[in-house]
Design an enzyme around this catalytic site. Structure first.
Site, PDB file in Angstrom:
ATOM      1  N   VAL A  91       1.704 -84.259 -58.277  1.00 17.40           N
ATOM      2  CA  VAL A  91       1.358 -85.467 -59.033  1.00 17.40           C
ATOM      3  C   VAL A  91       1.280 -86.673 -58.097  1.00 17.40           C
ATOM      4  CG1 VAL A  91       2.210 -87.084 -60.786  1.00 17.40           C
ATOM      5  CG2 VAL A  91       2.327 -84.637 -61.203  1.00 17.40           C
ATOM      6  N   ASP A  92       2.248 -86.773 -57.188  1.00 19.29           N
ATOM      7  CA  ASP A  92       2.318 -87.904 -56.260  1.00 19.29           C
ATOM      8  C   ASP A  92       1.024 -88.023 -55.447  1.00 19.29           C
ATOM      9  OD1 ASP A  92       3.407 -90.050 -54.866  1.00 19.29           O
ATOM     10  OD2 ASP A  92       4.786 -88.832 -53.693  1.00 19.29           O
ATOM     11  N   SER A 120      10.114 -83.829 -61.661  1.00 19.05           N
ATOM     12  CA  SER A 120      10.972 -82.899 -60.906  1.00 19.05           C
ATOM     13  C   SER A 120      10.743 -81.420 -61.179  1.00 19.05           C
ATOM     14  CB  SER A 120      12.463 -83.206 -61.098  1.00 19.05           C
ATOM     15  OG  SER A 120      12.831 -84.348 -60.363  1.00 19.05           O
ATOM     16  N   THR A 121       9.791 -81.063 -62.041  1.00 23.69           N
ATOM     17  CA  THR A 121       9.634 -79.645 -62.382  1.00 23.69           C
ATOM     18  C   THR A 121       8.634 -78.903 -61.500  1.00 23.69           C
ATOM     19  OG1 THR A 121       8.006 -80.146 -64.109  1.00 23.69           O
ATOM     20  CG2 THR A 121      10.322 -79.991 -64.778  1.00 23.69           C
ATOM     21  N   GLY A 122       7.972 -79.613 -60.603  1.00 27.45           N
ATOM     22  CA  GLY A 122       7.048 -78.961 -59.684  1.00 27.45           C
ATOM     23  C   GLY A 122       7.759 -78.558 -58.409  1.00 27.45           C
ATOM     24  N   TYR A 145      10.093 -79.897 -56.883  1.00 28.70           N
ATOM     25  CA  TYR A 145      11.550 -80.093 -56.886  1.00 28.70           C
ATOM     26  C   TYR A 145      12.280 -79.027 -57.707  1.00 28.70           C
ATOM     27  CZ  TYR A 145      11.129 -84.673 -54.588  1.00 28.70           C
ATOM     28  OH  TYR A 145      10.897 -85.694 -53.694  1.00 28.70           O
TER      29      TYR A 145
END
Length: 181
Positions: free
Chosen positions: A37-38, A125-127, A129
């Site tokens: 996403v980032d 955080s679910t990717g 991380y």
């Protein structure tokens, strides 16, 4: 689904295409872009987002997990990008739940301080991380519910999930929350 006067929407899609007042970037603590996403937000939004992030880093040295900062939206449809740093999953014993909750609550607070009335979130955080999606969905939706029931500010909050499977998890979690008083 409405919580108070806030409409909560779950949808599958590409967060970079959302037309809400702000979108949330699942950022890393350096704020200098990355993958997932980032990276997609930095690519779609153009160089002005990175330049603002560099100024924030020069001023405060990045952004720790659980916190959020805001920049302009660059070339995006959204006027703002809220950069929220979620925790890396370390097995659930390193305060990850609390940090993830804080990332959502701080994102909402930063957006509200800047007059944002509509906001879109990814599943923070679910990717990369590796935070478990079912646990993350519960934390995200509980944090959103808590915030909007305490602060009558947002007209709409969207949770934009990248895969059909992620959307299904969030839909199930929302249905379970709706059954509780």
């Amino acid at each position: 689904m409405n919580w108070g006067s806030t409409r909560v929407v779950l949808k599958q899609g590409d967060i970079t295409q959302e037309d809400t007042g702000a979108i949330v970037n699942a950022a890393n603590s350096s704020l200098l872009g990355g993958g997932g996403v980032d990276g997609a937000i930095h690519r779609a939004g153009g160089p002005s987002i990175l330049e603002e992030c560099k100024r924030i880093c020069a001023r405060q040295g990045g952004c720790p997990a659980g916190q959020a900062v805001i920049t302009g939206g660059g070339n995006l449809k959204a006027r703002f990008v809220v950069h929220a740093v979620g925790p890396v999953w370390r097995g659930g014993t390193a305060g990850e739940d609390s940090l993830l909750r804080s990332a959502y609550l701080n994102s909402l607070a930063v957006a509200a301080e800047n007059g944002v009335k509509t906001i879109s979130f990814p599943s923070i955080s679910t990717g990369a991380y590796r935070f478990p999606i079912d646990r993350a969905a519960r934390i995200a939706l509980e944090a959103v519910k808590e915030y909007v029931l305490l602060h009558n500010h947002f007209a709409e909050i969207r949770l934009v999930l990248f895969t059909p499977g992620d959307l299904e998890v969030y839909q199930h979690t929302l249905a379970c929350l709706a059954e509780r008083p």
